[in-house]
Design an enzyme around this catalytic site. Structure first.
Site, PDB file in Angstrom:
ATOM      1  N   TRP A  49       0.822  -1.200   0.000  1.00  0.00           N
ATOM      2  CA  TRP A  49       0.000   0.000   0.000  1.00  0.00           C
ATOM      3  C   TRP A  49       0.864   1.261   0.000  1.00  0.00           C
ATOM      4  O   TRP A  49       0.557   2.259  -0.650  1.00  0.00           O
ATOM      5  CB  TRP A  49      -0.943   0.010   1.210  1.00  0.00           C
ATOM      6  CG  TRP A  49      -1.569   1.340   1.431  1.00  0.00           C
ATOM      7  CD1 TRP A  49      -2.539   1.906   0.658  1.00  0.00           C
ATOM      8  CD2 TRP A  49      -1.237   2.301   2.429  1.00  0.00           C
ATOM      9  NE1 TRP A  49      -2.842   3.154   1.138  1.00  0.00           N
ATOM     10  CE2 TRP A  49      -2.054   3.426   2.215  1.00  0.00           C
ATOM     11  CE3 TRP A  49      -0.334   2.314   3.496  1.00  0.00           C
ATOM     12  CZ2 TRP A  49      -1.998   4.552   3.025  1.00  0.00           C
ATOM     13  CZ3 TRP A  49      -0.282   3.430   4.292  1.00  0.00           C
ATOM     14  CH2 TRP A  49      -1.107   4.536   4.052  1.00  0.00           C
ATOM     15  N   HIS A  50       2.001   1.208   0.717  1.00  0.00           N
ATOM     16  CA  HIS A  50       2.870   2.386   0.748  1.00  0.00           C
ATOM     17  C   HIS A  50       3.468   2.685  -0.621  1.00  0.00           C
ATOM     18  O   HIS A  50       3.789   3.819  -0.924  1.00  0.00           O
ATOM     19  CB  HIS A  50       3.991   2.187   1.770  1.00  0.00           C
ATOM     20  CG  HIS A  50       3.573   2.465   3.183  1.00  0.00           C
ATOM     21  ND1 HIS A  50       3.200   3.710   3.593  1.00  0.00           N
ATOM     22  CD2 HIS A  50       3.462   1.662   4.267  1.00  0.00           C
ATOM     23  CE1 HIS A  50       2.883   3.665   4.880  1.00  0.00           C
ATOM     24  NE2 HIS A  50       3.014   2.431   5.300  1.00  0.00           N
ATOM     25  N   GLY A  51       3.632   1.661  -1.430  1.00  0.00           N
ATOM     26  CA  GLY A  51       4.181   1.885  -2.765  1.00  0.00           C
ATOM     27  C   GLY A  51       4.933   0.659  -3.238  1.00  0.00           C
ATOM     28  O   GLY A  51       5.383  -0.151  -2.441  1.00  0.00           O
TER      29      GLY A  51
END
Lengths: 414, 424, 83
Positions: free
Chosen positions: A336-338
């Site tokens: 989700w963060h990347g």
């Protein structure tokens, strides 16, 4: 429209003291209303709209259209699913709805990987936080605890201005209960008091502590580490601690602002940080760090995943179930963060840490139970063991933040 | 309810009011105060760099002549032959006002200069150009936030008239600070649009407040460098001034201070910055390249400012420590090429006061460490600068050529004995 | 009455069995704070309760405010059985 938007000034949320000036000015009618037990819904909507518009005006005008498109898409999904859910409850429909609601976020996250780090045009500041809200709603609709939703309340929940850009992540039922009943005067006065305190504390965290950590520790340490080079060096340890503290004071400061402005508007947005560096173990850490995110993952990923696996008896051993669930949960948070190796490694390390932590707590429990039966004192638990536990947890999390910062990537590839 | 509201908001309102009153009472044009000025002149802190009030106060002092010395990390090499020590010790008619420290490159200097354009007008200045600024990475300007203050940006917006250089600088600003609160107005300047009336009113009022703020805090912005590093050394200088005696003294001091390494680098620098990873540094600068860099364009913006203010500037180009350069594999030919490129950019536009020290890197005890002047180097520097500042100079006559703002110039690779005819 | 007592006894037995903790003398204490329950444990508990009492607990109801003491769990089970 576009040209008009482009020519407006751009105000990043909680960016500088002037922003607070305008924000507080705009809040005055809302505060007076709430003191007399009234909520001016139309004014509040205009107020929110203005500040959201100014977040995406100027050179960021593309994001404004992206936001509008995104909201329309999610509303269609929510009400489409609600319509369906009244009549049936098939798994595949539910999963499709979830997939479609995450789809914009997935595209935004994947886009830079294949386009030399360029942002996708459907992305906008706050898209991931909105996605959390929508997914939670869809899940609760399937559980039949959310029903009879109407467009306007859902829209104002999604577009609640104070928390739009970076959380804290609220829950629909909690928010709606706050919104529909204006708080009693004594309660609201308490809100005002804590909001004022939070803004002052936020100023201290974000504009003083985080600012100076960045200027006098983080930047110089990075500089020194990069000039020494190599796989790892002493200044990199400096970067590790400086970044960890910087991240906390910056983000906690921001969260305090968002909570304070929510409270001015009579909404008791949940807190996001609770002295995270005093956690005695990693599980406790996640009850204290970015709490609304961690609780979201706990309630909507971890627990549901464990439930599914336990109901279907996928694994015999509960420790295996827990381990797999931790891995899925934290890796998902990493993604989700990347989509970079360091975010994913960050998730992986925390999953590993939680598995070890879980195992250790169970061991301790078993030992103490055995000792109790044998009439012995439980294993020592005093200020010293607590200090050691805090020390270990603190350093582990600091190390994972170093990974998370992406600085190692810079160090190794610059 | 009123009482409770007052208990909640009263303290905040009082605090804000008190702060506003205190700050608005501060005087942004303080009277000359030599004690403050001489401390600010050698503080070499980012705070002084950012403070328009301190710089203007010193540079417009009519009883003491402070000359802006623009540069970077070399100013911190405060050994006994540092220009500030010599100026103090021999009671020269001028005192250097040191502007810049490690990381302050042309763009930072340009914004810093925006606060003192009146003080630069028709005056003299010294500018040390370090070839180390001219790296490929220069476009990112990572150190800029250390030196940039909003007041500088506002002063720029107020000073700018939409020239090519103004537009260039605004464009660079937007590249480097895409999220800054001034980015909107900077974008307008970059696009060649004029600022609206509200924009100008905004600039004026912001500037008013930020100068008050600067004035209020300027009292605490200096450091005790003067008392610790300058005055004691100035007292110990042999009187009267004698070049030969000084040179002998410089060599003697330097010999003692560079005893723990073969590069004639100051002991403390060697121990702190090199010793632990010395082996790794062998050949590490083989691929360094100062010839192609965005910095050439940024530097041109600085030249535009000097031309606009009709400032008579002496440019000093320092060498690198030869022994160190050989160890790290720095390419001398490349270094000289970059120097030639800078010198062409200067001379072709009428900047004729250039002290090219770049070939002196192997003179004994000329450098204090790897790339910074020291002892004999400072003495040599002082000879050039002292002559320039204390004897009558011809009025400058600058002819600005905006081709130097183009990427083509930044990326231009000079041939051996190049006459740069393309850019004449 | 006897059936209610049974529910309580069963819940205590299940918790003891699953988490190695005897909660009979802390029926009113927050089990999360006491370290008996965590997000993993609460799911295990729910599944065990579902099997034992033939009920279905909606997942969204498993929040920390609703099922955080042994007493509340017993009450919750009773309610779901009567529903």
């Amino acid at each position: 429209m576009t040209q008009w938007l482009e020519n407006l000034p751009n105000w990043q949320p909680y960016g500088d003291p002037t922003y607070f000036g305008y924000l507080l000015l705009g809040l005055i009618p809302i505060v007076i209303g709430l003191l007399y037990g009234r909520r001016f819904q139309v004014y509040e909507a205009l107020f929110s709209f203005t500040f959201i518009l100014l977040m995406f005006s100027g050179s960021k005008w593309v994001q404004f259209y992206a936001l509008i498109g995104y909201i329309v898409w999610q509303l269609m999904l929510i009400f489409g699913y609600q319509h369906y859910r009244k009549k049936a409850d098939q798994g595949w429909v539910f999963y499709s709805a979830i997939f479609l609601s995450i789809l914009p976020l997935i595209l935004v996250k994947i886009h830079p990987v294949f386009n030399h780090g360029k942002m996708s045009i459907i992305g906008f500041l706050g898209i991931s936080y909105l996605t959390f809200k929508v997914v939670a709603m869809l899940m609760e609709m399937r559980d039949d605890v959310l029903k009879d939703l109407r467009v306007w309340p859902v829209t104002r929940f999604l577009l609640f201005m104070p928390t739009l850009s970076s959380g804290p992540i609220d829950r629909y039922r909690r928010f709606e209960a706050d919104y529909t009943t204006a708080p009693e005067r004594s309660v609201y006065l308490d809100y005002l008091q804590s909001a004022t305190w939070n803004i002052m504390l936020g100023f201290f965290y974000k504009f003083i502590v985080a600012y100076y950590i960045n200027l006098y520790l983080l930047i110089p340490f990075k500089h020194a580490a990069l000039s020494q080079g190599g796989l790892f060096n002493l200044p990199t340890i400096g970067v590790m601690y400086a970044y960890g503290f910087y991240l906390f004071f910056d983000f906690a400061g921001y969260s305090l602002f968002a909570i304070a402005i929510s409270k001015f508007m009579g909404i008791n947005t949940p807190i996001n940080f609770n002295k995270p560096f005093l956690a005695k173990n990693l599980k406790e850490f996640w009850n204290r760090w970015h709490m609304t995110l961690s609780f979201w993952f706990r309630d909507y990923v971890f627990m549901r995943f464990v439930l599914m696996m336990t109901r279907h008896k996928v694994f015999k051993n509960r420790n295996v179930t827990a381990g797999v669930a931790y891995m899925v949960n934290m890796l998902l948070m990493g993604f989700w963060h990347g989509l970079t190796w360091f975010y994913i490694l960050y998730g992986f390390l925390h999953a590993l840490g939680l598995i070890v932590n879980d195992w250790w707590l169970r061991q301790k429990k078993q030992k103490n139970r055995a000792r109790k039966k044998a009439g012995l004192e439980p294993l020592p638990s005093n200020w010293f063991t607590n200090a050691v536990a805090i020390f270990i947890t603190f350093n582990f999390t600091m190390f994972t933040f170093l990974v998370f910062s992406g600085f190692l990537n810079q160090l190794w590839h610059h | 309810m009123r009482k409770r509201l007052w208990l909640i908001f009263g303290p905040v309102i009082c605090a804000v009011a008190l702060i506003l009153i205190t700050i608005l009472l501060a005087n942004p044009n303080p009277k000359s105060n030599y004690d403050v000025e001489k401390k600010a002149a050698v503080a070499t802190t980012p705070q002084v760099f950012k403070s328009g009030v301190l710089k203007r106060q010193a540079l417009s002092d009519s009883d003491h002549r402070f000359v802006p010395f623009f540069g970077s990390s070399e100013w911190k090499r405060m050994d006994s032959m540092h220009p500030s020590v010599l100026a103090e010790g021999y009671q020269r008619s001028y005192r250097p006002f040191l502007i810049g420290q490690a990381g302050a490159t042309s763009l930072a200097q340009y914004f810093g200069m925006q606060q003192i354009t009146d003080q630069l007008q028709d005056k003299q200045a010294v500018f040390v150009i370090s070839p180390q600024w001219f790296v490929k990475d220069a476009q990112k300007q990572k150190a800029l936030p250390m030196f940039y203050s909003k007041a500088q940006g506002l002063d720029f917006l107020q000073n700018q008239t939409g020239t090519d250089a103004d537009r260039y600088v605004a464009r660079r600003f937007v590249q480097v600070n895409p999220k800054d609160s001034l980015t909107g107005m900077m974008t307008k300047v970059a696009d060649g649009k004029t600022l609206s009336k509200t924009d100008n009113a905004k600039i004026k009022s912001y500037l008013h407040v930020s100068n008050k703020e600067d004035a209020f805090f300027s009292t605490w912005k200096t450091a005790d460098t003067y008392d610790k590093k300058i005055a004691p050394k100035a007292e110990k200088l042999p009187q009267p001034y004698n070049q030969k005696v000084l040179s002998q003294l410089a060599t003697k001091t330097a010999q003692k201070d560079t005893s723990n390494n073969p590069y004639h680098i100051k002991n403390s620098f060697y121990t702190k910055r090199i010793k632990s990873h010395e082996a790794k540094l062998a050949g590490s600068q083989k691929n360094f390249n100062y010839v192609q860099s965005r910095e050439y364009n940024d530097f041109q913006a600085v030249l535009n400012q000097f031309a606009e203010s009709n400032t008579d500037v002496m440019f000093v180009i320092p060498p690198v420590n030869k022994k160190w350069a050989e160890y790290t594999g720095l390419n001398e030919q490349m270094y000289q090429k970059s120097v030639e490129k800078m010198k062409f950019q200067l001379s072709s536009q009428g900047f004729n006061q250039v002290a090219d020290l770049s070939k002196n890197g192997n003179k004994p005890y000329y450098m204090e460490d790897t790339v910074h002047l020291g002892w004999n180097g400072w003495l040599n520097f002082d000879q050039h600068v002292n002559r320039f500042l204390t004897t009558k100079q011809k009025a400058p006559n600058y002819k600005i050529n905006n081709q130097f703002l183009d990427n083509q110039w930044a990326m231009y690779e000079p041939k051996a004995k190049d006459d740069f005819s393309k850019f004449k | 009455m006897t059936e209610d007592m049974n529910v309580q006894a069963e819940v205590i037995a299940i918790i003891d069995d699953l988490f190695m903790e005897d909660v009979s003398d802390m029926m009113d204490e927050d089990l999360f704070d006491a370290g008996v329950l965590d997000s993993m444990a609460v799911v295990e508990l729910v599944v065990a309760l579902e099997n034992k009492f033939a009920i279905k607990v909606p997942v969204s109801e498993m929040g920390r405010d609703d099922w955080n003491t042994a007493d509340k769990i017993v009450e919750g089970v009773k309610e779901l059985r009567n529903a």
